[in-house]
Design an enzyme around this catalytic site. Sequence first.
Site, PDB file in Angstrom:
ATOM      1  N   PRO A  40       0.584  -0.914   0.014  1.00 50.18           N
ATOM      2  CA  PRO A  40       0.004   0.166  -0.023  1.00 50.18           C
ATOM      3  C   PRO A  40       0.358   1.835   0.005  1.00 50.18           C
ATOM      4  O   PRO A  40       2.079   1.530   0.897  1.00 50.18           O
ATOM      5  CB  PRO A  40      -0.373   0.101   1.328  1.00 50.18           C
ATOM      6  CG  PRO A  40       0.349  -0.976   2.033  1.00 50.18           C
ATOM      7  CD  PRO A  40       1.208  -1.547   1.283  1.00 50.18           C
ATOM      8  N   ASP A  79      -2.361   2.533   2.496  1.00 50.26           N
ATOM      9  CA  ASP A  79      -1.973   3.243   3.834  1.00 50.26           C
ATOM     10  C   ASP A  79      -1.770   3.934   4.139  1.00 50.26           C
ATOM     11  O   ASP A  79      -1.664   5.571   3.567  1.00 50.26           O
ATOM     12  CB  ASP A  79      -0.240   2.814   4.098  1.00 50.26           C
ATOM     13  CG  ASP A  79      -0.070   2.422   5.175  1.00 50.26           C
ATOM     14  OD1 ASP A  79      -0.036   2.347   5.820  1.00 50.26           O
ATOM     15  OD2 ASP A  79       1.620   1.902   4.477  1.00 50.26           O
ATOM     16  N   TRP A 527       4.606   0.172   9.661  1.00 52.98           N
ATOM     17  CA  TRP A 527       4.661  -0.660   9.384  1.00 52.98           C
ATOM     18  C   TRP A 527       4.269  -2.324   9.674  1.00 52.98           C
ATOM     19  O   TRP A 527       4.409  -3.136   8.954  1.00 52.98           O
ATOM     20  CB  TRP A 527       6.609  -0.180   9.849  1.00 52.98           C
ATOM     21  CG  TRP A 527       7.215   0.808   8.554  1.00 52.98           C
ATOM     22  CD1 TRP A 527       7.479   1.704   8.848  1.00 52.98           C
ATOM     23  CD2 TRP A 527       7.545   0.775   6.872  1.00 52.98           C
ATOM     24  NE1 TRP A 527       7.731   2.484   8.236  1.00 52.98           N
ATOM     25  CE2 TRP A 527       7.791   2.253   7.162  1.00 52.98           C
ATOM     26  CE3 TRP A 527       6.999  -0.403   6.664  1.00 52.98           C
ATOM     27  CZ2 TRP A 527       8.228   2.526   5.651  1.00 52.98           C
ATOM     28  CZ3 TRP A 527       7.596  -0.057   5.223  1.00 52.98           C
ATOM     29  CH2 TRP A 527       8.111   2.184   4.944  1.00 52.98           C
ATOM     30  N   GLN A 563      13.135  -1.130   0.799  1.00 50.47           N
ATOM     31  CA  GLN A 563      11.284  -2.351   1.303  1.00 50.47           C
ATOM     32  C   GLN A 563      12.428  -3.173   2.072  1.00 50.47           C
ATOM     33  O   GLN A 563      11.980  -3.935   2.282  1.00 50.47           O
ATOM     34  CB  GLN A 563      10.724  -2.322   0.527  1.00 50.47           C
ATOM     35  CG  GLN A 563       9.485  -1.086  -0.089  1.00 50.47           C
ATOM     36  CD  GLN A 563       9.032  -0.636   1.109  1.00 50.47           C
ATOM     37  OE1 GLN A 563       8.943  -0.746   2.330  1.00 50.47           O
ATOM     38  NE2 GLN A 563       8.957   0.407   0.949  1.00 50.47           N
ATOM     39  N   TRP A 567       9.174  -2.898   3.974  1.00 48.18           N
ATOM     40  CA  TRP A 567       8.004  -3.892   3.756  1.00 48.18           C
ATOM     41  C   TRP A 567       8.440  -4.772   3.241  1.00 48.18           C
ATOM     42  O   TRP A 567       7.461  -6.378   4.171  1.00 48.18           O
ATOM     43  CB  TRP A 567       6.608  -3.064   2.756  1.00 48.18           C
ATOM     44  CG  TRP A 567       5.994  -4.008   2.415  1.00 48.18           C
ATOM     45  CD1 TRP A 567       4.650  -3.731   3.691  1.00 48.18           C
ATOM     46  CD2 TRP A 567       4.645  -4.798   1.678  1.00 48.18           C
ATOM     47  NE1 TRP A 567       3.677  -4.806   2.912  1.00 48.18           N
ATOM     48  CE2 TRP A 567       3.682  -5.183   1.406  1.00 48.18           C
ATOM     49  CE3 TRP A 567       5.350  -4.204   0.083  1.00 48.18           C
ATOM     50  CZ2 TRP A 567       3.026  -6.001   0.852  1.00 48.18           C
ATOM     51  CZ3 TRP A 567       4.952  -5.770  -0.779  1.00 48.18           C
ATOM     52  CH2 TRP A 567       3.263  -5.425  -0.758  1.00 48.18           C
ATOM     53  N   LYS A 611      18.500  14.033  -7.939  1.00 48.73           N
ATOM     54  CA  LYS A 611      17.473  12.615  -7.305  1.00 48.73           C
ATOM     55  C   LYS A 611      15.910  13.775  -8.708  1.00 48.73           C
ATOM     56  O   LYS A 611      16.059  15.159  -8.624  1.00 48.73           O
ATOM     57  CB  LYS A 611      16.700  13.081  -5.953  1.00 48.73           C
ATOM     58  CG  LYS A 611      17.655  11.977  -4.615  1.00 48.73           C
ATOM     59  CD  LYS A 611      16.770  12.460  -3.687  1.00 48.73           C
ATOM     60  CE  LYS A 611      15.801  12.593  -2.907  1.00 48.73           C
ATOM     61  NZ  LYS A 611      15.403  12.185  -1.577  1.00 48.73           N
ATOM     62  N   LYS A 614      10.728  18.642  -7.259  1.00 53.91           N
ATOM     63  CA  LYS A 614       9.854  19.741  -8.309  1.00 53.91           C
ATOM     64  C   LYS A 614      10.647  20.681  -8.630  1.00 53.91           C
ATOM     65  O   LYS A 614      10.152  21.638  -9.679  1.00 53.91           O
ATOM     66  CB  LYS A 614       8.506  20.267  -7.437  1.00 53.91           C
ATOM     67  CG  LYS A 614       7.554  18.299  -7.835  1.00 53.91           C
ATOM     68  CD  LYS A 614       6.251  19.165  -7.448  1.00 53.91           C
ATOM     69  CE  LYS A 614       5.333  18.525  -8.305  1.00 53.91           C
ATOM     70  NZ  LYS A 614       4.758  17.160  -6.636  1.00 53.91           N
TER      71      LYS A 614
END
Length: 971
Positions: A40, A79, A527, A563, A567, A611, A614
């Site tokens: 999620p 999530d 988590w 992750q 996760w 990276k 914006k």
Amino acid sequence: MYEAGKNEKEVLKYWDEHKCFEKSIENRPENKPYVFYDGPPFATGLPHYGHIVGSTMKDTIPRFWTMRGFRVERKWGWDCHGLPIENLVEKDLDLKTKKDIEDYGIHNFNDACRANVSNFAEEWKNIIHRFGRWVDMEDSYRTMDINYMESVWWVFSKLWNQNLIYEGRKPMHICPRCETPLSNFEVTQGYKDITDLTVTAKFKVLDAKEKLGIEEDLYILAWTTTPWTLPGNVLIAVGKDIDYLRIYTINENGEKSSETYLVAKDRVDYIVKGAYKIVDEWTGSKLAGLNYEPLFPYYKNTENAFRVVVADFVTTEDGTGVVHIAPAFGSDDYYLGEKEGVEFVQHVGMDGKFKPEVVDFLGQEVKPKADHSKTDVEIVKWLAQNGKLFSKEKVVHSYPHCWRCDTPLLNYLTSSWFIRVTELKEDLILNNEKTNWVPDHIKEGRFGKWLENVKDWAVSRNRFWGAPLPIWKSEDGLDFICVGSVEELEELTGQTVEDLHKDTVDKLVFEKDGKTYTRIPEVLDCWFESGAMPYGQMHYPFENKEKFEAGFPAEFIAEGQDQTRGWFYTLHVLATALTRGENPVISTDESLPAFRNVIVNGIVLAEDGKKMSKRLNNYPDPMIVLEKYGSDALRYYLLSSPVVHAENMNFSEKGVREVYSKVINMLWNVFSFYEMFAEEKAVSKINTVELENVLDKWIVTKLNKLIVDVTKSMEEYKLAEAIRPIQDFIADLSQWYIRRSRDRFKGELEKDKKQAEKTLGYVLLTLSKVMAPFMPFLADKIYLQIKGDGTLESVHLEDWPEVNEVDIDEEILENMELVRKISELGLAARSNAGIKVRQPLQSLNYTNSVKFSDELNSLLAEELNVKSIEFVKGTELKVELNTEITEELKKEGLMREVVRTINQIRKDRGLTREDRVEVTYHTEDYLLQSIFLDFADELKKSVLADEIVEDGGEESVEIDGIRVDLGVRKV
Ligand SMILES: [Zn+2]
């Protein structure tokens, strides 16, 4: 040109209207599940390229296994809990501290979080839909729903029953702004280099005369990168066997200092910048037991404190070889303080501010986010004013920050609830063996190493918006009850429970055996909740018991490399805890990981390798890229890149454009060519024995090989290896098969024309199936438009094409490869001699170990425009071109130029193959005149003309430098 944006939107509409996604699931048997878990995302922002990479993988793999006959349900998840959303709401409501939230009301605060969760859901839906990902977003699971939370409680209670949960006081990293401890894997996500002020402080020894027999004042030097911890100092640690020196420093005038200093022998030259004189040398064991004056006065009455002790973690790698000990701010410090029986001192609160007794710095933050070393500077000033500063220096070092709010973390002793992951270690390592990691180095590397060093998981958060820990504590603090379901809580309280959030369940107090129980205040690490998604999304075991157990563990998951400590890890820990032992909670034959196959992706960086930002505007908006080149092109670009192998990629719009032209549009051109000539339905099966033309045999063999290669890589979850051969195949199809078959399609030989058409139809129809998981739009566009025999509603309802390896005729592949090499060499020889391909030549010799068939020879002759091909036996592949241009060859070449010129005029006028013309010409040149006369019949055929007459013409052109007027009139 293939209009990607327009076509893809049409296909989307078609899929929606025909419910293709739903059918692709329902058509497959329920007893053949292929289980996929979708991790999620936090619902706190819009999808970025990282999510698009994830979505591409999560769409491609399920589409493939669906075509293999499996039922692949795909449920979206959100999530909803935790710091990410809490931080947003705090900003919105201008709540700066936990106290502010409490004043605002936890119930109101949680309501605000709940209301904010779905803010981005609609935009996510639009983007994911436009991207072409098939996933059920309507019936998505949300970690804040009561059913999901109940399963989370159930998981927690099962761990509790196994005695895997305990409350402990440990030094942990806390975020002073969020006022909560973080788990070790959260901490690893936020390390950044910062500049700090380090200080070497002077600790005055009180009993130097009695114990060491010296007259002068003696100061022990201790160095620290965290000056703000010095007010909490209670001990000084030295190494038992480390050599220490007592020295005078000597100033520029050669004068000795009035006081003496103690510093490790190996460190003295780093610490003392000027000259010095050694007076004594002792090992650390001699120093143990000395007493010193507290550096700061705030805790001067602390019991058992202000002594020099030995500790084995002291080294001479940095500092002075002496360690200042503040037990509330570090593991070594804490355990040493405890061992030495020192009264506990914690001079900083959980909010990161000095406590009231630290009067000189009252209320200051020890590590302000805006200016890391502001307070350290104040401390250093104080030391200087009080004669306790030896030196100070700036240092750049790596320091952990809160992964959500970016505040520098503090290593802080606090109490928290833990999962005893260390006890699961062996099972975790064994279960990792049962998972296929792509790329495979992560199994033993990043993930395996992480498991080797597991620590107990700090699973409680002193926060508000999350699944509460389901632990109720008796008033005397001796008994605990862990609640595992709503029903259980209702029984205990005698009340109906409709929500499990903190603001509701904290009010639920109950009595049992004469004791009153109240819930402990903490909520769970979010988590833990995402790690419990296999159970939560199905409300297991309260619902879907059989279905869940039949499909556990998942066949496939995919997420980013970070992750491995997020996760992937939490899924793995919880699944292992629930399936281990003799009588596992989930009945399985063996202990299991949560997933069988996992693809780990890298990070998508901007084209400049930085990276994506914006602010820097260094990357193109994904929606604009989709509009311009289409989702298929973007998907192909990402899937064929190293990003699907856990490596970082620099995203370049140029790369997507290249895929668009070299894959998407190239195939579209082949398809358009086919449509122009095809007269019958495409066939979905072809009998290779019936194929006569070597080009047909070759392309069908190539196709078979493509299917074998793609299937194998897909079964191994290697996406880049699976997709790359598709591009090569399309290039072969366009640049060799079509190129060499053009004349066949225009067709004088009716049978050969039919075979070419049949072969190409079959190839395109089959290719649409092979492409379907990767480029779902173009695949379906071609599939539906080509109208093969037995066409279904969508290519995504088709079965995956099956091929036997024996169908691959290696000899044809090899020979054709050689023919293409020779033709390349021949074309290079032409270009070296400065002779255009349209100019026919007499002959070409090729040297090779074997002689080609006549059919391949004539293929070569046509491609190279030579009259004859001669074979010379030899080992080294080479060619020799006869470049002599006779009068006859020159005329022939000129004739072809004329044909090309007239056909160009036809094309410019928009004439089609059905339009016949009359050609008129006029030229003064004798040679050119003779072409129109001598080759009249051939010319008529090649330019579809009924008549060619000498007359003026409206177009004045040059052919090979000769002026000629041409007229082309439709008849
Ligand atoms: Zn924070």
